[in-house]
Design a protein around this motif. Sequence first.
Motif, PDB file in Angstrom:
ATOM      1  N   GLY A 108       0.817  -1.215   0.000  1.00 53.29           N
ATOM      2  CA  GLY A 108       0.000   0.000   0.000  1.00 53.29           C
ATOM      3  C   GLY A 108       0.840   1.250   0.000  1.00 53.29           C
ATOM      4  N   PRO A 109       1.644   1.477  -1.043  1.00 55.35           N
ATOM      5  CA  PRO A 109       2.531   2.647  -1.057  1.00 55.35           C
ATOM      6  C   PRO A 109       1.742   3.959  -1.144  1.00 55.35           C
ATOM      7  N   SER A 110       2.192   4.961  -0.401  1.00 51.50           N
ATOM      8  CA  SER A 110       1.483   6.243  -0.375  1.00 51.50           C
ATOM      9  C   SER A 110       2.398   7.436  -0.638  1.00 51.50           C
ATOM     10  N   LEU A 111       3.689   7.193  -0.801  1.00 49.55           N
ATOM     11  CA  LEU A 111       4.652   8.287  -0.957  1.00 49.55           C
ATOM     12  C   LEU A 111       4.368   9.137  -2.189  1.00 49.55           C
ATOM     13  N   GLN A 112       3.989   8.488  -3.287  1.00 43.77           N
ATOM     14  CA  GLN A 112       3.743   9.220  -4.523  1.00 43.77           C
ATOM     15  C   GLN A 112       2.644  10.264  -4.346  1.00 43.77           C
ATOM     16  N   MET A 113       1.551   9.884  -3.704  1.00 44.72           N
ATOM     17  CA  MET A 113       0.448  10.817  -3.493  1.00 44.72           C
ATOM     18  C   MET A 113       0.844  11.933  -2.536  1.00 44.72           C
ATOM     19  N   MET A 114       1.531  11.591  -1.449  1.00 43.85           N
ATOM     20  CA  MET A 114       1.867  12.589  -0.431  1.00 43.85           C
ATOM     21  C   MET A 114       2.850  13.641  -0.944  1.00 43.85           C
ATOM     22  N   LEU A 115       3.686  13.266  -1.916  1.00 39.04           N
ATOM     23  CA  LEU A 115       4.662  14.211  -2.452  1.00 39.04           C
ATOM     24  C   LEU A 115       4.209  14.832  -3.768  1.00 39.04           C
ATOM     25  N   GLY A 116       2.995  14.493  -4.206  1.00 36.72           N
ATOM     26  CA  GLY A 116       2.466  15.100  -5.416  1.00 36.72           C
ATOM     27  C   GLY A 116       3.196  14.702  -6.678  1.00 36.72           C
ATOM     28  N   VAL A 117       3.773  13.501  -6.704  1.00 37.93           N
ATOM     29  CA  VAL A 117       4.467  13.017  -7.892  1.00 37.93           C
ATOM     30  C   VAL A 117       3.441  12.528  -8.910  1.00 37.93           C
ATOM     31  N   ALA A 118       3.582  12.925 -10.157  1.00 39.74           N
ATOM     32  CA  ALA A 118       2.631  12.551 -11.201  1.00 39.74           C
ATOM     33  C   ALA A 118       2.496  11.036 -11.310  1.00 39.74           C
ATOM     34  N   ALA A 119       1.264  10.573 -11.526  1.00 39.27           N
ATOM     35  CA  ALA A 119       0.988   9.138 -11.546  1.00 39.27           C
ATOM     36  C   ALA A 119       1.711   8.421 -12.675  1.00 39.27           C
ATOM     37  N   ASP A 120       2.007   9.138 -13.770  1.00 39.03           N
ATOM     38  CA  ASP A 120       2.655   8.491 -14.914  1.00 39.03           C
ATOM     39  C   ASP A 120       4.176   8.654 -14.922  1.00 39.03           C
ATOM     40  N   LEU A 121       4.732   9.251 -13.869  1.00 41.96           N
ATOM     41  CA  LEU A 121       6.181   9.444 -13.813  1.00 41.96           C
ATOM     42  C   LEU A 121       6.860   8.138 -13.408  1.00 41.96           C
ATOM     43  N   ARG A 122       7.880   7.751 -14.155  1.00 44.91           N
ATOM     44  CA  ARG A 122       8.624   6.527 -13.868  1.00 44.91           C
ATOM     45  C   ARG A 122      10.097   6.864 -13.632  1.00 44.91           C
ATOM     46  N   PRO A 123      10.770   6.149 -12.743  1.00 40.40           N
ATOM     47  CA  PRO A 123      12.200   6.408 -12.509  1.00 40.40           C
ATOM     48  C   PRO A 123      13.018   6.108 -13.758  1.00 40.40           C
ATOM     49  N   LYS A 124      14.048   6.921 -13.971  1.00 42.66           N
ATOM     50  CA  LYS A 124      14.948   6.699 -15.097  1.00 42.66           C
ATOM     51  C   LYS A 124      15.986   5.649 -14.740  1.00 42.66           C
ATOM     52  N   GLN A 125      16.426   4.925 -15.732  1.00 38.38           N
ATOM     53  CA  GLN A 125      17.439   3.890 -15.509  1.00 38.38           C
ATOM     54  C   GLN A 125      18.819   4.528 -15.477  1.00 38.38           C
ATOM     55  N   TYR A 126      19.678   3.976 -14.595  1.00 41.28           N
ATOM     56  CA  TYR A 126      21.059   4.441 -14.486  1.00 41.28           C
ATOM     57  C   TYR A 126      21.957   3.227 -14.657  1.00 41.28           C
ATOM     58  N   GLY A 127      22.717   3.196 -15.736  1.00 46.74           N
ATOM     59  CA  GLY A 127      23.539   2.032 -16.004  1.00 46.74           C
ATOM     60  C   GLY A 127      22.661   0.830 -16.323  1.00 46.74           C
ATOM     61  N   THR A 128      23.130  -0.337 -15.960  1.00 51.57           N
ATOM     62  CA  THR A 128      22.381  -1.562 -16.270  1.00 51.57           C
ATOM     63  C   THR A 128      21.640  -2.139 -15.073  1.00 51.57           C
ATOM     64  N   HIS A 129      21.975  -1.666 -13.847  1.00 49.66           N
ATOM     65  CA  HIS A 129      21.402  -2.296 -12.669  1.00 49.66           C
ATOM     66  C   HIS A 129      20.657  -1.331 -11.744  1.00 49.66           C
ATOM     67  N   TYR A 130      20.657  -0.049 -12.047  1.00 51.20           N
ATOM     68  CA  TYR A 130      20.132   0.919 -11.088  1.00 51.20           C
ATOM     69  C   TYR A 130      19.006   1.759 -11.678  1.00 51.20           C
ATOM     70  N   LEU A 131      18.172   2.276 -10.752  1.00 49.16           N
ATOM     71  CA  LEU A 131      17.175   3.288 -11.073  1.00 49.16           C
ATOM     72  C   LEU A 131      17.555   4.570 -10.350  1.00 49.16           C
ATOM     73  N   LEU A 132      17.352   5.703 -11.007  1.00 48.19           N
ATOM     74  CA  LEU A 132      17.575   6.978 -10.338  1.00 48.19           C
ATOM     75  C   LEU A 132      16.374   7.315  -9.461  1.00 48.19           C
ATOM     76  N   PRO A 133      16.608   7.807  -8.249  1.00 47.92           N
ATOM     77  CA  PRO A 133      15.484   8.190  -7.411  1.00 47.92           C
ATOM     78  C   PRO A 133      14.709   9.350  -8.028  1.00 47.92           C
ATOM     79  N   VAL A 134      13.430   9.419  -7.705  1.00 45.97           N
ATOM     80  CA  VAL A 134      12.583  10.500  -8.187  1.00 45.97           C
ATOM     81  C   VAL A 134      12.738  11.691  -7.243  1.00 45.97           C
ATOM     82  N   GLU A 135      13.039  12.865  -7.789  1.00 39.09           N
ATOM     83  CA  GLU A 135      13.210  14.068  -6.974  1.00 39.09           C
ATOM     84  C   GLU A 135      11.855  14.706  -6.689  1.00 39.09           C
ATOM     85  N   ALA A 136      11.611  15.038  -5.431  1.00 41.54           N
ATOM     86  CA  ALA A 136      10.371  15.712  -5.039  1.00 41.54           C
ATOM     87  C   ALA A 136      10.651  16.576  -3.816  1.00 41.54           C
TER      88      ALA A 136
END
Length: 356
Positions: free
Chosen positions: A132-160
Motif C-alpha cells: 500500500g505505497p502512499s509516498l507518490q500521493m503525499m509528495l504530489g508526484v505525477a501518476a505516470d512518472l517513472r524512474p529513469k534507468q542508471y547504467g544496467t542495474h540501477y534506477l535513479l530516485p525520483v526528486e520531489a
Amino acid sequence: MQSDQAIIECLSAAVLPGLSQPLAALATIEPPVGGSCNVVLGFAARSHQQQYQQFLQGLLAERGVDCAVNVSWRIDPHAGSQAIKNMENVRNIIAVASGKGGVGKSTTSVNLALALAAEGARVGVLDADIYGPSLQMMLGVAADLRPKQYGTHYLLPVEAYGLQTMSMAYLVTEKTPMVWRGPMATGALQQLLYQTYWQDLDYLIIDMPPGTGDIQLTLSQKVPVAGAVVVTTPQDIALLDAKKGIEMFAKVSVPVLGIVENMAVHVCSECGHAEHVFGKGGGDRIASDYGVPMLGSLPLSLQIREQADCGQPVVASAPDSDAAQMYRQVALSMAAELARRNRGAAAAPTISISDD
C-alpha cells in the motif's frame, strides 16, 4: 583570562536550546584559535545556527571570556557492523515504524524528511510499504512518472521537494494490486533499496509498513539501520502495538531514537477548545517505560491531513506554520539523538582476541 581548557569545558557542559544532551555528546569542540572556537555539530541545524552561536558566546561572556563561537556541522555515518556493512552512498538509515496502521506514520516520515532537508541535510525517502505505497500521493508526484534507468542495474530516485525518493508506486499503477507472498515482497523491497542509485545521502528515511512481519524483520536484520522512530497515537490500542514495535527493534539490536505521538490533541478551529480525542499522555508513558526519548507530540490537524492528501506536505507548503515548526523540532531532536549514538559508537573501544 580563561584558559583554552576552561573554554572547552564550559562549552562541553552547555545544553543547547530545545535539546536535552550536553554539547560534548553532540559535537566536536575544537581548541580556540585566534579568539574564536569552532563547534562542529553531528547534525544539520541551519535554522538554529545563529541562535546556537549567540547562546554559546553568551555563556562564555558570563565568565568574562570574549571568544567568538562558530557553529557548523558534519553528519557522520552509522558505524554499522561486521555482519551488515553500510551502504556506499547513504550515511544513516532511519526506519519510521508503527505497530499498527492509521497512526499517521507515512505523513510523519515525509514531513520529518522535509524538516531534515530544510536544516541542510541531504535526505532520501524509501516507501517500504510494498502492498500500500502512499509516498507518490503525499509528495504530489505525477501518476505516470517513472524512474529513469542508471547504467544496467540501477534506477535513479525520483526528486520531489528536494528529496530523493523511491516507491513501488512509481513502478506500477494505482490499480495494480501487489498479490505477493512475504518473500516476494521482501525481495522487492531489497531491490528498491539496493538498486536505487542514492546520491550522497546524510539520511535515508524508510517509511515502514505497519506491523512486525517479514518486511520489518528483513529490514532490521539485513539492512544497516542506524535507528528507528516509533509513531503512535495516545490510544491504548495503538500503544499496545507500538510496544510490540519497540520490542521487535530491541530483539534485532536496532536502537529506538524516540517516540512520536500523533493526533495528541484536537483544537477546535471555531472556539479554540482543546480536546484529547484519543487519550492523553500515552506517548510519554511508553517513552518512560522503555527509557527512550519522547521526540514530540503532534496535533490532530485538518491542515496536516489536507495538505498530505493533495501532495503538498505541511513542512514544504506552510513552513512557518505551527505544525511545520513542530515537525522541525521533532526532526532536530531525532537527528541529535542519532548523532549522540553515532559519537558514542565511534568512541567505544575495539576489542580483539588473538591466540598470542
